[in-house]
Design a protein around this motif. Structure first.
Motif, PDB file in Angstrom:
ATOM      1  N   SER A  22       0.843  -1.189   0.000  1.00 53.09           N
ATOM      2  CA  SER A  22       0.000   0.000   0.000  1.00 53.09           C
ATOM      3  C   SER A  22       0.882   1.244   0.000  1.00 53.09           C
ATOM      4  N   LEU A  23       0.304   2.376  -0.352  1.00 50.99           N
ATOM      5  CA  LEU A  23       1.036   3.638  -0.364  1.00 50.99           C
ATOM      6  C   LEU A  23       1.553   3.971   1.036  1.00 50.99           C
ATOM      7  N   ARG A  24       0.750   3.696   2.060  1.00 48.42           N
ATOM      8  CA  ARG A  24       1.183   3.951   3.436  1.00 48.42           C
ATOM      9  C   ARG A  24       2.388   3.094   3.795  1.00 48.42           C
ATOM     10  N   VAL A  55       4.624   1.798   1.646  1.00 46.80           N
ATOM     11  CA  VAL A  55       5.757   2.294   0.861  1.00 46.80           C
ATOM     12  C   VAL A  55       6.347   3.531   1.527  1.00 46.80           C
ATOM     13  N   THR A  56       5.476   4.413   2.027  1.00 54.33           N
ATOM     14  CA  THR A  56       5.934   5.613   2.736  1.00 54.33           C
ATOM     15  C   THR A  56       6.723   5.220   3.979  1.00 54.33           C
TER      16      THR A  56
END
Length: 174
Positions: free
Chosen positions: A129-131, A133-134
């Motif tokens: 998810s983008l979270r 990856v962040t």
């Protein structure tokens, strides 16, 4: 010579794990910090289980010294704050495996048993998810700056307090 050296600042966890290993016929010794760990590593245990977070200090800093003190020992890094960046660093520094907490005795023994790469390991069908990856990116940049929050915040062009709030949260699952 012991079968296991457990390096963890959590005494309760270490005692439970040592008792479980003892029931399976393994001899284990415990070290709560870097000084004790290096002294006990000089006895050349067969396996070393190293916590990544040792009372606020990074177990990654201890890894090269452990390798030097006991070059034949297999080292597995265990952490409650798993990230791709720290997993890569741990293996670069000589760990044979990297496990996230909570890990049971069976998982720990399996990690020591499987020291070679496994090309049959399945690839996850779902991307991160983008979270997540962040979170991974923050961990990688933090590792590049030796855990220095201010330098990491400057590199990411963000406010230090914002970065601290982001890092205080638990890692995202996916």
């Amino acid at each position: 010579m012991s079968d296991f050296l457990l390096i963890d600042d959590d005494e309760a966890f270490a005692m439970v794990l040592m008792r479980s290993l003892s029931r399976r016929g393994y001899a284990a010794v415990w070290a709560r910090d870097a000084v004790q760990a290096l002294a006990r590593a000089a006895q050349r245990p067969a396996r070393i289980l190293l916590d990544l977070n040792l009372d606020g200090d990074s177990g990654l800093r201890l890894l090269p010294a452990l390798r030097e003190a006991s070059p034949d020992s297999a080292i597995v890094v265990l952490t409650g704050y798993a990230s791709i960046a720290t997993a890569v660093e741990a293996t670069k520094l000589g760990a044979v495996q990297y496990l996230g907490k909570p890990a049971g005795v069976d998982e720990i023994l399996a990690a020591f048993a499987q020291q070679a790469a496994n090309p049959e390991l399945p690839v996850s069908p779902q991307p991160m998810s983008l979270r997540r990856v962040t979170w991974e990116h923050l961990q990688r940049v933090l590792a590049e700056h030796d855990g220095n929050i201010s330098a990491t915040a400057r590199a990411l062009n963000m406010h230090r307090r914002t970065l601290q709030r982001m890092l205080a949260k638990k890692p995202v699952k996916n």
